[in-house]
Design a protein around this motif. Structure first.
Motif, PDB file in Angstrom:
ATOM      1  N   GLU A  70       0.810  -1.222   0.000  1.00 32.93           N
ATOM      2  CA  GLU A  70       0.000   0.000   0.000  1.00 32.93           C
ATOM      3  C   GLU A  70       0.842   1.270   0.000  1.00 32.93           C
ATOM      4  O   GLU A  70       0.342   2.357  -0.325  1.00 32.93           O
ATOM      5  CB  GLU A  70      -0.923   0.000   1.215  1.00 32.93           C
ATOM      6  CG  GLU A  70      -0.183  -0.074   2.550  1.00 32.93           C
ATOM      7  CD  GLU A  70      -1.128  -0.236   3.716  1.00 32.93           C
ATOM      8  OE1 GLU A  70      -2.037   0.609   3.861  1.00 32.93           O
ATOM      9  OE2 GLU A  70      -0.957  -1.196   4.484  1.00 32.93           O
ATOM     10  N   PHE A  71       2.141   1.142   0.347  1.00 35.94           N
ATOM     11  CA  PHE A  71       2.982   2.330   0.460  1.00 35.94           C
ATOM     12  C   PHE A  71       3.753   2.656  -0.822  1.00 35.94           C
ATOM     13  O   PHE A  71       4.220   3.780  -0.982  1.00 35.94           O
ATOM     14  CB  PHE A  71       3.968   2.152   1.620  1.00 35.94           C
ATOM     15  CG  PHE A  71       3.296   1.813   2.922  1.00 35.94           C
ATOM     16  CD1 PHE A  71       2.506   2.747   3.578  1.00 35.94           C
ATOM     17  CD2 PHE A  71       3.422   0.553   3.485  1.00 35.94           C
ATOM     18  CE1 PHE A  71       1.869   2.433   4.769  1.00 35.94           C
ATOM     19  CE2 PHE A  71       2.801   0.229   4.675  1.00 35.94           C
ATOM     20  CZ  PHE A  71       2.011   1.171   5.323  1.00 35.94           C
ATOM     21  N   ASN A  72       3.905   1.679  -1.717  1.00 35.98           N
ATOM     22  CA  ASN A  72       4.684   1.974  -2.922  1.00 35.98           C
ATOM     23  C   ASN A  72       3.864   1.920  -4.204  1.00 35.98           C
ATOM     24  O   ASN A  72       4.393   2.084  -5.295  1.00 35.98           O
ATOM     25  CB  ASN A  72       5.877   1.013  -3.038  1.00 35.98           C
ATOM     26  CG  ASN A  72       5.478  -0.424  -3.365  1.00 35.98           C
ATOM     27  OD1 ASN A  72       4.304  -0.728  -3.567  1.00 35.98           O
ATOM     28  ND2 ASN A  72       6.454  -1.309  -3.420  1.00 35.98           N
ATOM     29  N   ALA A  73       2.545   1.701  -4.088  1.00 35.23           N
ATOM     30  CA  ALA A  73       1.703   1.541  -5.274  1.00 35.23           C
ATOM     31  C   ALA A  73       1.775   2.755  -6.196  1.00 35.23           C
ATOM     32  O   ALA A  73       1.881   2.619  -7.418  1.00 35.23           O
ATOM     33  CB  ALA A  73       0.261   1.259  -4.862  1.00 35.23           C
TER      34      ALA A  73
ATOM     35  N   ARG B  16      -5.638  -1.179  -8.297  1.00 34.25           N
ATOM     36  CA  ARG B  16      -6.701  -1.946  -7.659  1.00 34.25           C
ATOM     37  C   ARG B  16      -6.399  -2.128  -6.177  1.00 34.25           C
ATOM     38  O   ARG B  16      -5.249  -2.261  -5.779  1.00 34.25           O
ATOM     39  CB  ARG B  16      -6.864  -3.315  -8.320  1.00 34.25           C
ATOM     40  CG  ARG B  16      -7.628  -3.282  -9.635  1.00 34.25           C
ATOM     41  CD  ARG B  16      -8.132  -4.670  -9.993  1.00 34.25           C
ATOM     42  NE  ARG B  16      -8.972  -4.660 -11.162  1.00 34.25           N
ATOM     43  CZ  ARG B  16      -9.662  -5.710 -11.609  1.00 34.25           C
ATOM     44  NH1 ARG B  16      -9.592  -6.868 -10.949  1.00 34.25           N
ATOM     45  NH2 ARG B  16     -10.408  -5.630 -12.682  1.00 34.25           N
ATOM     46  N   GLN B  17      -7.482  -2.171  -5.416  1.00 32.66           N
ATOM     47  CA  GLN B  17      -7.367  -2.394  -3.978  1.00 32.66           C
ATOM     48  C   GLN B  17      -7.693  -3.851  -3.648  1.00 32.66           C
ATOM     49  O   GLN B  17      -8.407  -4.525  -4.391  1.00 32.66           O
ATOM     50  CB  GLN B  17      -8.325  -1.469  -3.220  1.00 32.66           C
ATOM     51  CG  GLN B  17      -7.990   0.008  -3.394  1.00 32.66           C
ATOM     52  CD  GLN B  17      -8.965   0.906  -2.668  1.00 32.66           C
ATOM     53  OE1 GLN B  17     -10.148   0.591  -2.547  1.00 32.66           O
ATOM     54  NE2 GLN B  17      -8.480   2.039  -2.171  1.00 32.66           N
ATOM     55  N   ASP B  18      -7.159  -4.313  -2.517  1.00 39.25           N
ATOM     56  CA  ASP B  18      -7.480  -5.668  -2.076  1.00 39.25           C
ATOM     57  C   ASP B  18      -8.776  -5.650  -1.276  1.00 39.25           C
ATOM     58  O   ASP B  18      -9.444  -4.613  -1.160  1.00 39.25           O
ATOM     59  CB  ASP B  18      -6.318  -6.274  -1.285  1.00 39.25           C
ATOM     60  CG  ASP B  18      -6.028  -5.521   0.019  1.00 39.25           C
ATOM     61  OD1 ASP B  18      -6.881  -4.714   0.467  1.00 39.25           O
ATOM     62  OD2 ASP B  18      -4.949  -5.731   0.596  1.00 39.25           O
TER      63      ASP B  18
ATOM     64  N   MET C 259      -2.440  -3.658  -6.073  1.00 44.65           N
ATOM     65  CA  MET C 259      -2.179  -4.139  -7.420  1.00 44.65           C
ATOM     66  C   MET C 259      -2.174  -2.984  -8.400  1.00 44.65           C
ATOM     67  O   MET C 259      -3.021  -2.086  -8.306  1.00 44.65           O
ATOM     68  CB  MET C 259      -3.266  -5.149  -7.845  1.00 44.65           C
ATOM     69  CG  MET C 259      -3.285  -6.427  -7.040  1.00 44.65           C
ATOM     70  SD  MET C 259      -4.886  -7.289  -7.192  1.00 44.65           S
ATOM     71  CE  MET C 259      -5.892  -6.330  -6.054  1.00 44.65           C
ATOM     72  N   VAL C 260      -1.227  -3.010  -9.317  1.00 44.92           N
ATOM     73  CA  VAL C 260      -1.207  -2.014 -10.385  1.00 44.92           C
ATOM     74  C   VAL C 260      -0.999  -2.737 -11.709  1.00 44.92           C
ATOM     75  O   VAL C 260      -0.397  -3.817 -11.766  1.00 44.92           O
ATOM     76  CB  VAL C 260      -0.108  -0.948 -10.183  1.00 44.92           C
ATOM     77  CG1 VAL C 260      -0.304  -0.212  -8.875  1.00 44.92           C
ATOM     78  CG2 VAL C 260       1.268  -1.567 -10.239  1.00 44.92           C
ATOM     79  N   GLY C 261      -1.524  -2.138 -12.752  1.00 45.72           N
ATOM     80  CA  GLY C 261      -1.382  -2.746 -14.074  1.00 45.72           C
ATOM     81  C   GLY C 261      -1.437  -1.695 -15.154  1.00 45.72           C
ATOM     82  O   GLY C 261      -1.932  -0.590 -14.944  1.00 45.72           O
TER      83      GLY C 261
END
Length: 282
Positions: A245-248, A266-268, A275-277
Motif C-alpha cells: 500500500e505504500f509503494n503503489a 486496484r485495492q485488495d 495491485m497495479v497494471g
C-alpha cells in the motif's frame, strides 16, 4: 496416549496466546486435518506413539513461531494445494486477487501467452493454467530451489508449464524469452532497512531473496520488469504487479511512458492499494 480431542485442546492452549482465538482455531483445524486426518476419525480416538511425537514436534515449531504452512509443507491457494518449503514464500490471499485480475484480462484473448516473473512456489502460473487451460504459461525464477518447488506444484496440480532459470535483472538473458500477452509479478520490494518492521514469523522463516531489495533502490525489480515488458509484451498486452500500500503510487509512476496506456490501480479486499497494471499501446 492422548486423544484427538485432547490434542486439539493442547494446540489451542498453545496458539491462542500467540495468535488470538480466531486464528488459533483456524490453525488448529488445519493441523489436525493435514497431520492427523481428523475428518476421518472420532475425537475420542487415541493418537499413536508416532502421532504423539509428531504433535510434540509441531508444538515446538509453533512455539518458535514457524509458519504452519512450512511445518506441514503445504499451503492452500485459490482452492488448490501447493507444496511449500523455506525456499519459497507462502502464498497469500492478496495474490489470489492478482491472479483473478490476470484471468479477467486473459479470458478474452485467444490462447494467451503468460509469464510470471519471480514465481516462487508457482502458485500464480499453476493457478492461471488451471483457470485458462488453453493458455501457454511460463514461470521464471532466479532460484533453482524455488523453481524445483514450482515444478513439483505443477505436477501436483497436473498442469504443464514452461520453466526458466533466469535473473530478470540480467538484461543479457532477456533474449532467451519471447513475446507475451500478459506479464505478471510479485517481486521483492521491502528495503533491508525495514526488516525490523516485519513480523518475526516472516523475517525468520521466509526466503529473504524473495522479500528484500537494496535500500537505495526499492523499486529495482519493478523498474527492470517494466523495461523488460517494453520489449517483450505484445501490443495490447498487460503488465500486472502486486505492490504494497505504500509503494503503489511509485510503481504506477513507472508506467508514465509512451509505451503504456490504461494504467490501473486496484485495492485488495481490505481496501489497500495492492495491485497495479498497465496496457501496452496497440
Amino acid at each position: 496416549m492422548m486423544t484427538l480431542a485432547e490434542a486439539k485442546k493442547a494446540l489451542l492452549t498453545l496458539l491462542v496466546p500467540l495468535h488470538g482465538a480466531g486464528e488459533a482455531e483456524s490453525m488448529t483445524r488445519i493441523i489436525l486435518e493435514d497431520a492427523f486426518n481428523i475428518l476421518r476419525r472420532k475425537s475420542t480416538e487415541k493418537l499413536s506413539i508416532e502421532e504423539c511425537n509428531r504433535l510434540i514436534d509441531i508444538e515446538l515449531r509453533l512455539e518458535r513461531q514457524e509458519p504452519v504452512q512450512y511445518i506441514l509443507g503445504m499451503a492452500d491457494f485459490y482452492g488448490l494445494r501447493f507444496k511449500v518449503t523455506p525456499d519459497v514464500l507462502i502464498p497469500r490471499q492478496e495474490t489470489e486477487e492478482l491472479v483473478l485480475w490476470a484471468k479477467e484480462l486473459a479470458t478474452v484473448m485467444d490462447s494467451p501467452k503468460i509469464l510470471d516473473i519471480g514465481t516462487g512456489s508457482g502458485c500464480i502460473p499453476v493457478t492461471l493454467k488451471q483457470l485458462l487451460p488453453k493458455s501457454e504459461v511460463h514461470a521464471l525464477d532466479v532460484s533453482q530451489s524455488a523453481l524445483e518447488v514450482a515444478q513439483q506444484n505443477a505436477a501436483l496440480n497436473q498442469v504443464s508449464l514452461h520453466f526458466h532459470l533466469l535473473d530478470i535483472l540480467e538484461t543479457s538473458t532477456w533474449g532467451q524469452l519471447g513475446q507475451f500477452d500478459v506479464i505478471i509479478s510479485n517481486p521483492p520490494y521491502i528495503p533491508h532497512r525495514e526488516a525490523s518492521l516485519m513480523p518475526d514469523q516472516v523475517k525468520k522463516f521466509e526466503p529473504q531473496l524473495a522479500l528484500f531489495v537494496d535500500n537505495e533502490d526499492p523499486l529495482l525489480f519493478y523498474r527492470m520488469i517494466v523495461a523488460f515488458a517494453k520489449l517483450h509484451l505484445v501490443s495490447g498486452g498487460w503488465l500486472l504487479f502486486e505492490t504494497n500500500e505504500f509503494n503503489a503510487d511509485q510503481v504506477m509512476a513507472l508506467f508514465s511512458t509512451d509505451e503504456f496506456q490504461a494504467t490501473k490501480l486496484r485495492q485488495d479486499i481490505l481496501g489497500k492499494n495492492r495491485m497495479v497494471g498497465a496496457k501496452k499501446k496497440d
